[in-house]
Design an enzyme around this catalytic site. Sequence first.
Site, PDB file in Angstrom:
ATOM      1  N   ASP A 288       0.864  -1.183   0.000  1.00 12.86           N
ATOM      2  CA  ASP A 288       0.000   0.000   0.000  1.00 12.86           C
ATOM      3  C   ASP A 288       0.898   1.228   0.000  1.00 12.86           C
ATOM      4  O   ASP A 288       1.998   1.206   0.565  1.00 12.86           O
ATOM      5  CB  ASP A 288      -0.899   0.019   1.229  1.00 12.86           C
ATOM      6  CG  ASP A 288      -1.973  -1.060   1.209  1.00 12.86           C
ATOM      7  OD1 ASP A 288      -2.433  -1.417   0.110  1.00 12.86           O
ATOM      8  OD2 ASP A 288      -2.352  -1.544   2.294  1.00 12.86           O
TER       9      ASP A 288
ATOM     10  N   ASP B 293      -7.138  -1.422  -4.453  1.00 16.61           N
ATOM     11  CA  ASP B 293      -8.224  -1.047  -3.543  1.00 16.61           C
ATOM     12  C   ASP B 293      -9.162  -0.035  -4.201  1.00 16.61           C
ATOM     13  O   ASP B 293     -10.384  -0.115  -4.039  1.00 16.61           O
ATOM     14  CB  ASP B 293      -7.656  -0.461  -2.241  1.00 16.61           C
ATOM     15  CG  ASP B 293      -6.795  -1.445  -1.470  1.00 16.61           C
ATOM     16  OD1 ASP B 293      -6.995  -2.669  -1.612  1.00 16.61           O
ATOM     17  OD2 ASP B 293      -5.896  -0.988  -0.736  1.00 16.61           O
TER      18      ASP B 293
END
Length: 194
Positions: free
Chosen positions: A130, A144
């Site tokens: 991330d 995401d």
Amino acid sequence: MILSTAVPVVRRSALALLAGVLVLGYAADQLVKAWAVAALEPGQPRELIGSVLRLHLTRNPGAAFSIATNATWVLTIIAIVVIGATLYVARRLRSRAWACALGLLLAGALGNLTDRFFRAPGGGKGHVVDMLELPNWPIFNVADICVVTAACLIALLAFRGIGVDGTRASGDDAKATEPAGATADGIRPEKSGG
């Protein structure tokens, strides 16, 4: 006169759109992750757009909001089931909007599933990369974004009563407003030249 091949043409068009969205979303996710791993240091955020959007490299063993960090293998199984179910539903695909939604869903699920298998510690338990951070929001990635956008699109299509096959599920009232031969999202089967 509508050709009997019109529905397969519409279906192929929708499947091609799904594949295009899938490839673009997956490639964007993997390229951004590869760049982030090469260019960013964990724990050293960089401002991208002032304090509104920062680059902050992390490796997440769990799901969104760091849920289920000790059950990474469960998340891997869920991603595989989501991919399988999406491919099963795509067999009836004749809607451009649904093609985009399902393509985004597959891109996001495959993007994070790739991390689960190929990033340390690997074997379905890998940590997802991330790197995007908004104020007061968990750090996330392109996969995401794809999944959340797909979920919003799916909810909107379901609310509007548009099925995967492009028809409205709300009955005679909706059908009366559609042009003859068109599906709810505007795809018209191709007509013959004679």
